[in-house]
Design an enzyme around this catalytic site. Structure first.
Site, mmCIF file in Angstrom:
data_model
loop_
_atom_site.group_PDB
_atom_site.id
_atom_site.type_symbol
_atom_site.label_atom_id
_atom_site.label_comp_id
_atom_site.label_asym_id
_atom_site.label_seq_id
_atom_site.Cartn_x
_atom_site.Cartn_y
_atom_site.Cartn_z
ATOM 1 N N HIS A 101 0.953 -1.239 -0.335
ATOM 2 C CA HIS A 101 0.062 0.169 -0.020
ATOM 3 C C HIS A 101 0.801 1.035 -0.028
ATOM 4 C CE1 HIS A 101 -2.648 -3.333 2.177
ATOM 5 N NE2 HIS A 101 -3.309 -2.063 1.890
ATOM 6 N N GLU A 268 -9.511 -13.168 -1.093
ATOM 7 C CA GLU A 268 -8.659 -13.838 0.311
ATOM 8 C C GLU A 268 -9.191 -15.034 0.774
ATOM 9 O OE1 GLU A 268 -6.957 -10.747 2.971
ATOM 10 O OE2 GLU A 268 -7.544 -12.418 4.392
ATOM 11 N N ASP A 339 -1.435 -12.805 1.496
ATOM 12 C CA ASP A 339 -1.439 -11.563 2.269
ATOM 13 C C ASP A 339 -1.735 -12.010 4.344
ATOM 14 O OD1 ASP A 339 -2.839 -9.552 4.007
ATOM 15 O OD2 ASP A 339 -4.516 -9.497 3.003
HETATM 16 C C1 XLS Z 1 -7.889 -6.550 4.621
HETATM 17 C C2 XLS Z 1 -7.192 -6.458 3.225
HETATM 18 C C3 XLS Z 1 -6.113 -5.861 3.186
HETATM 19 C C4 XLS Z 1 -5.819 -6.062 1.549
HETATM 20 C C5 XLS Z 1 -5.387 -4.687 0.709
HETATM 21 O O1 XLS Z 1 -8.071 -6.855 5.699
HETATM 22 O O2 XLS Z 1 -7.024 -8.375 3.637
HETATM 23 O O3 XLS Z 1 -5.029 -5.885 3.179
HETATM 24 O O4 XLS Z 1 -5.415 -7.115 0.893
HETATM 25 O O5 XLS Z 1 -6.495 -3.400 0.822
HETATM 26 CA CA CA Z 2 -6.166 -9.054 1.251
HETATM 27 CA CA CA Z 3 -7.621 -10.259 5.811
#
Ligand code: XLS
Ligand code: CA
Ligand code: CA
Length: 436
Positions: A101, A268, A339
């Site tokens: 980020h 995710e 992540d």
């Molecule tokens: C938060 C998100 C964040 C995104 C990117 O829960 O997973 O990390 O992947 O902004």
């Molecule tokens: Ca994420």
């Molecule tokens: Ca997350």
């Protein structure tokens, strides 16, 4: 040159029998699986925000993870030192990609202009490091959730001023992503959601979010950015209800606003399970609609109801996910981005390597299993067989739209009761377990 991880060299592949915590047991970058190297199938990426900004802080206590290079001082200089540490880490680990980020790679300034200058200063070094190591940016993204100005959302904020500010921040970060050759740009709707509908004009906020994303798609064209724009669903946390709830919700939203050709999804695992789905449900759904762009590889804890962002360790889930990946013929410009964060109690420097090695091995193992399932074809032919009534006769007529209710009534009256066809779930499950 300072070495940030002394005593740790390039992580070798030693095979499943190895007990060396700093070696791969399954991930062998150059090994070909169904004609493609593991490196190219998996396109692993390190998440800068967890790996290099995570401290182990939680709502009950401050950080526990202290890195030797975090000496404070000028925040831009500190950010540059951190970049060097990150690239040494990724080079030794052997991950071809990373993500960040804007606000985790460079410090936010007092004004937007100062923040942009800070970002430029750090990005200069990032660019040098990319050239030196060959490590590439999987996706860039803007942090539109940490600063208090975004407490009521960014593009869905009731205040148009905040919307404009967020747009300026994303514009800059899209330019940075282009400059670094980032292969994707991700939008995770940080605080795009609501805590109570009493104070929320939901439809108006959704319209604003679509406007924002439409402007991003237009700006992408304007600056000649050829990467993929990704949206990352999440059902809750930090808001009670996030608008980008899950894959199906985001696909519906994009279609509602005619944006479905401009975006794909970054899914995710932990967000899928928070939405009450298995992760492979999410990837399968997105993939079958041609919307699967990339993956944030992690996992939650079945006992906890929040986003724990643990490293992926479930081989069976990995195999199910990799089946989708193989069916789709790869992730294109996407990859598997960790992540995932260390547990608060995992404070050794080498834990950072060990955690990523574990995640990479789990997904590599999943890939090998999925490839074997695919090569043997037993599961696929069972599945095909289950739907065989659609390959001829009345099934073909229905799928091709060559029939209607009246004709189907005539057919059903003549044919009588359908036979009972077993779903054979246990047989499928036993088969899968046989590959693990
Ligand atoms: C938060 C998100 C964040 C995104 C990117 O829960 O997973 O990390 O992947 O902004
Ligand atoms: Ca994420
Ligand atoms: Ca997350």
């Amino acid at each position: 040159m300072t070495e940030f991880f002394p005593g740790i060299g390039n992580i070798p592949f030693e095979g499943p029998e190895s007990r060396n915590p700093l070696a791969f047991k399954y991930y062998r970058a150059d090994q070909k699986v169904l004609g493609k190297t593991m490196r190219d199938h998996l396109r692993f990426s390190v998440a800068y925000w967890h790996a290099f900004r995570g401290t182990g802080g939680d709502p009950f206590g401050p950080g526990t993870i202290v890195r030797p290079w975090e000496k404070g001082g000028d925040p831009v200089e500190m950010a540059i030192v951190r970049v060097r540490a990150a690239f040494e880490f990724m080079r030794k680990l052997g991950t071809p990609f990373y993500c960040f980020h804007d606000r985790d790679i460079a410090p936010e300034g007092k004004t937007l202009a100062e923040s942009n200058r800070n970002l430029d200063a750090v990005i200069k070094v990032v660019k040098e490091q990319q050239a030196e190591t060959g490590i590439k940016l999987l996706f860039g993204t803007a942090n539109l959730f940490s600063n208090p100005r975004y407490m009521n959302g960014a593009s869905t904020n009731p205040d148009a001023h905040v919307f404009a500010f967020a747009a300026a921040q994303v514009k800059k970060m899209m330019e940075v992503t282009l400059e670094l050759g980032g292969e994707n740009y991700t939008f995770w709707g940080g605080r795009e959601g609501y805590q109570t509908l009493l104070n929320t004009d939901m439809r108006r906020e959704l319209n604003h979010m679509a406007k924002f994303l439409g402007m991003a798609a237009a700006y992408k064209k304007e600056i000649g950015y050829a990467g993929t724009l990704l949206i990352e669903p999440k059902p809750k946390e930090p808001t009670k209800h996030q608008y980008d709830f899950d894959a199906a919700t985001v696909i519906g939203f994009l279609r509602q606003y005619g944006l479905e050709r401009e975006f794909k999804l970054n899914l995710e695992c932990n967000h899928g399970t928070l939405a009450g789905h298995t992760f492979h449900h999410e990837v399968e759904l997105a993939s079958r609609y041609g919307m699967l762009g990339s993956v944030d590889a992690n996992s939650g804890d079945t006992m906890l109801g929040w986003d724990t962002d643990q490293f992926p360790m479930d081989v069976k889930e990995a195999a199910m996910t990799m089946r989708v990946l193989l069916n789709q013929g790869g992730l294109g410009s996407g990859g598997f981005n960790f992540d995932a964060k260390l547990r608060r109690e995992s404070t050794d420097l080498e834990d950072l390597f060990i955690a990523h090695i574990g995640g990479m091995d789990t997904l590599a193992r999943g890939l090998l299993i999925a490839a074997k399932i695919r090569e043997e074809g037993v599961l696929d032919s069972m599945l095909q067989d289950r739907y065989s009534s659609w390959e001829s006769g009345i099934g073909v007529e229905i799928e091709r739209g060559k029939t209607d209710f009246k004709a189907l009534e005539r057919w059903a009256l003549a044919e009588g009761e359908p036979k009972s066809l077993s779903g054979r779930q246990e047989r499928y499950e036993n088969l899968l377990n046989g590959y693990l």
